[in-house]
Scaffold this motif. Sequence first.
Motif, PDB file in Angstrom:
ATOM      1  N   ALA A 150      14.627   1.609  -1.953  1.00  0.00           N
ATOM      2  CA  ALA A 150      13.591   2.422  -1.309  1.00  0.00           C
ATOM      3  C   ALA A 150      12.838   1.620  -0.258  1.00  0.00           C
ATOM      4  CB  ALA A 150      12.625   2.968  -2.359  1.00  0.00           C
ATOM      5  N   VAL A 151      12.467   0.383  -0.601  1.00  0.00           N
ATOM      6  CA  VAL A 151      11.723  -0.474   0.337  1.00  0.00           C
ATOM      7  C   VAL A 151      12.559  -0.768   1.578  1.00  0.00           C
ATOM      8  CG1 VAL A 151      10.843  -2.816   0.650  1.00  0.00           C
ATOM      9  CG2 VAL A 151      10.193  -1.503  -1.376  1.00  0.00           C
ATOM     10  N   ASN A 152      13.795  -1.173   1.376  1.00  0.00           N
ATOM     11  CA  ASN A 152      14.642  -1.519   2.521  1.00  0.00           C
ATOM     12  C   ASN A 152      15.075  -0.289   3.309  1.00  0.00           C
ATOM     13  OD1 ASN A 152      15.303  -4.570   2.641  1.00  0.00           O
ATOM     14  ND2 ASN A 152      15.438  -4.084   0.463  1.00  0.00           N
ATOM     15  N   GLN A 202       9.009  14.758   7.137  1.00  0.00           N
ATOM     16  CA  GLN A 202      10.114  14.815   6.185  1.00  0.00           C
ATOM     17  C   GLN A 202       9.869  13.848   5.026  1.00  0.00           C
ATOM     18  OE1 GLN A 202      13.494  14.265   9.034  1.00  0.00           O
ATOM     19  NE2 GLN A 202      14.072  16.298   8.351  1.00  0.00           N
ATOM     20  N   VAL A 203      10.196  14.308   3.829  1.00  0.00           N
ATOM     21  CA  VAL A 203      10.036  13.508   2.612  1.00  0.00           C
ATOM     22  C   VAL A 203      11.418  13.205   2.041  1.00  0.00           C
ATOM     23  CG1 VAL A 203       9.096  13.427   0.273  1.00  0.00           C
ATOM     24  CG2 VAL A 203       7.787  14.531   2.108  1.00  0.00           C
ATOM     25  N   ILE A 204      11.677  11.923   1.807  1.00  0.00           N
ATOM     26  CA  ILE A 204      12.945  11.467   1.232  1.00  0.00           C
ATOM     27  C   ILE A 204      12.632  10.791  -0.089  1.00  0.00           C
ATOM     28  CG2 ILE A 204      14.990  10.024   1.552  1.00  0.00           C
ATOM     29  CD1 ILE A 204      14.250  10.050   4.610  1.00  0.00           C
ATOM     30  N   VAL A 205      13.175  11.278  -1.181  1.00  0.00           N
ATOM     31  CA  VAL A 205      12.944  10.649  -2.478  1.00  0.00           C
ATOM     32  C   VAL A 205      14.135   9.767  -2.827  1.00  0.00           C
ATOM     33  CG1 VAL A 205      11.434  12.495  -3.303  1.00  0.00           C
ATOM     34  CG2 VAL A 205      13.877  12.613  -3.775  1.00  0.00           C
ATOM     35  N   VAL A 206      13.837   8.595  -3.351  1.00  0.00           N
ATOM     36  CA  VAL A 206      14.871   7.663  -3.809  1.00  0.00           C
ATOM     37  C   VAL A 206      14.760   7.600  -5.325  1.00  0.00           C
ATOM     38  CG1 VAL A 206      15.769   5.313  -3.690  1.00  0.00           C
ATOM     39  CG2 VAL A 206      14.718   6.355  -1.669  1.00  0.00           C
ATOM     40  N   VAL A 215       9.111   7.930   2.510  1.00  0.00           N
ATOM     41  CA  VAL A 215      10.075   7.565   1.475  1.00  0.00           C
ATOM     42  C   VAL A 215       9.318   7.448   0.151  1.00  0.00           C
ATOM     43  CG1 VAL A 215      11.740   5.840   0.690  1.00  0.00           C
ATOM     44  CG2 VAL A 215      11.522   6.354   3.135  1.00  0.00           C
ATOM     45  N   VAL A 216       9.774   8.151  -0.860  1.00  0.00           N
ATOM     46  CA  VAL A 216       9.113   8.167  -2.169  1.00  0.00           C
ATOM     47  C   VAL A 216       9.978   7.435  -3.177  1.00  0.00           C
ATOM     48  CG1 VAL A 216       8.144   9.600  -3.993  1.00  0.00           C
ATOM     49  CG2 VAL A 216       8.030  10.374  -1.618  1.00  0.00           C
ATOM     50  N   ASP A 217       9.435   6.345  -3.708  1.00  0.00           N
ATOM     51  CA  ASP A 217      10.119   5.582  -4.745  1.00  0.00           C
ATOM     52  C   ASP A 217       9.787   6.208  -6.096  1.00  0.00           C
ATOM     53  OD1 ASP A 217      11.370   3.706  -6.300  1.00  0.00           O
ATOM     54  OD2 ASP A 217       9.851   2.147  -6.024  1.00  0.00           O
ATOM     55  N   SER A 244      10.596   4.469  17.373  1.00  0.00           N
ATOM     56  CA  SER A 244       9.650   5.540  17.701  1.00  0.00           C
ATOM     57  C   SER A 244       9.206   6.321  16.467  1.00  0.00           C
ATOM     58  CB  SER A 244      10.279   6.507  18.715  1.00  0.00           C
ATOM     59  OG  SER A 244      11.354   7.236  18.122  1.00  0.00           O
ATOM     60  N   LYS A 245       9.844   6.085  15.329  1.00  0.00           N
ATOM     61  CA  LYS A 245       9.538   6.836  14.116  1.00  0.00           C
ATOM     62  C   LYS A 245       8.478   6.117  13.286  1.00  0.00           C
ATOM     63  CE  LYS A 245      12.709   9.916  14.994  1.00  0.00           C
ATOM     64  NZ  LYS A 245      12.315  11.278  15.461  1.00  0.00           N
ATOM     65  N   ALA A 246       7.528   6.891  12.783  1.00  0.00           N
ATOM     66  CA  ALA A 246       6.510   6.367  11.878  1.00  0.00           C
ATOM     67  C   ALA A 246       6.971   6.613  10.447  1.00  0.00           C
ATOM     68  CB  ALA A 246       5.165   7.048  12.130  1.00  0.00           C
ATOM     69  N   VAL A 247       6.915   5.567   9.625  1.00  0.00           N
ATOM     70  CA  VAL A 247       7.470   5.626   8.274  1.00  0.00           C
ATOM     71  C   VAL A 247       6.405   5.248   7.257  1.00  0.00           C
ATOM     72  CG1 VAL A 247       9.301   4.815   6.732  1.00  0.00           C
ATOM     73  CG2 VAL A 247       9.729   4.979   9.200  1.00  0.00           C
ATOM     74  N   GLY A 248       6.370   5.982   6.148  1.00  0.00           N
ATOM     75  CA  GLY A 248       5.495   5.665   5.028  1.00  0.00           C
ATOM     76  C   GLY A 248       6.312   5.453   3.767  1.00  0.00           C
ATOM     77  N   LEU A 249       5.716   4.750   2.808  1.00  0.00           N
ATOM     78  CA  LEU A 249       6.386   4.466   1.546  1.00  0.00           C
ATOM     79  C   LEU A 249       5.409   4.726   0.407  1.00  0.00           C
ATOM     80  CD1 LEU A 249       8.787   3.264  -0.079  1.00  0.00           C
ATOM     81  CD2 LEU A 249       7.829   1.000   0.377  1.00  0.00           C
ATOM     82  N   LEU A 250       5.763   5.649  -0.464  1.00  0.00           N
ATOM     83  CA  LEU A 250       4.922   6.010  -1.602  1.00  0.00           C
ATOM     84  C   LEU A 250       5.617   5.613  -2.892  1.00  0.00           C
ATOM     85  CD1 LEU A 250       2.531   7.422  -2.981  1.00  0.00           C
ATOM     86  CD2 LEU A 250       3.783   9.578  -2.760  1.00  0.00           C
ATOM     87  N   ASP A 251       4.922   4.828  -3.700  1.00  0.00           N
ATOM     88  CA  ASP A 251       5.432   4.368  -4.987  1.00  0.00           C
ATOM     89  C   ASP A 251       4.815   5.238  -6.081  1.00  0.00           C
ATOM     90  OD1 ASP A 251       6.223   3.007  -7.221  1.00  0.00           O
ATOM     91  OD2 ASP A 251       5.303   1.093  -6.673  1.00  0.00           O
TER      92      ASP A 251
END
Length: 357
Positions: free
Chosen positions: A85-87, A68-72, A208-210, A98-105
């Motif tokens: 977005a970071v927090n 899943q992709v979440i845009v902020v 999470v996409v910043d 149990s969830k793996a999370v990524g952050l794309l700037d």
Amino acid sequence: MGSWQRLLLFHGVSLWGGARACAPLCGRQMLVCWRQLSGAESETLKQRRTQIMSRGLPKQKPIEGVKQVIVVASGKGGVGKSTTAVNLALALGANDSSKAVGLLDVDVYGPSVPKMMNLKGNPELSESNLMRPLLNYGVACMSMGFLVEETAPVVWRGLMVMSAIEKLLRQTGPHLFYSLAQFYLMDPKAQKQDPRWQVDWGQLDYLVVDMPPGTGDVQLSVSQNIPISGAVIVSTPQDIALMDAHKGAEMFRKVHVPVLGLVQNMSVFQCPKCRHKTHIFGADGARRLARTLDLDVLGDVPLHLNIREASDTGQPIVFSQPESDEAKAYLRIAAEVVKRLPSPPDHPPASCSLPEA
């Protein structure tokens, strides 16, 4: 109708592209000529419109391994979008380990993630010569800030930015890491022959996409090229910020991206000595906008010194002070986001390869 033969009407005088003399036209002649021109132009426009519409929008292709992709996003800069977005990324992991999370700037011109996540250096390469995101606080991060010097401005036109973002999003096969400056200074023919750089995101439950502020090329490109589970709009209660937040929400609706809700950032300031509360940017402006848009407010984040200090030192508040009221605000927002997400696919999307340029 060619330009040489086109008839121009100017105060009842026919102006021909040839060497003929100008001749006055009566009302009936003008009407006939106008209808002929209008019919021809209308048919040409219809044919052109049909050709464009037949191409359709870019076909959305999922990112390999990302559920899943979440845009902020925000319509205006300076409202705390990157901090949110970071927090949010950290809170998604904190609420469910149990969830793996990524952050794309994808804020190419002003990347903030490297400093806020206390990350420096170039990404390493995987066995298949793909860039591995940098990892800190349990979150996989990728940013343009890892690929250029901290003080170096990115002076690019839109098409170059679009190309860079597409490569940060996708994994399409074995690619070597090239510095962006070297790559874009190459001759176009050399670009086609040489390997390019891509990102190996691995297996993620949430990315999470910043997004950068505004409603321009980057927002449109991301929204049309990958399936997005939902958008979070960040705004302060101030009217000026709310005007642009409204535009941001409407943009996502136009490209059929579900808007999960609004985050009201810097909602209130509480004096640390007397505990008096002051609404510096106004009270409940985001809630009024949410009612107008028929959306929910996912949560309120106060204007607090601890949030700013934690961000500037690269230790986000959710990580460094998880029991604080400020961190709990982000944790509640993350829980509200998850409630509104559609059910994820049973398996992460399979690898999708882009056609060769």
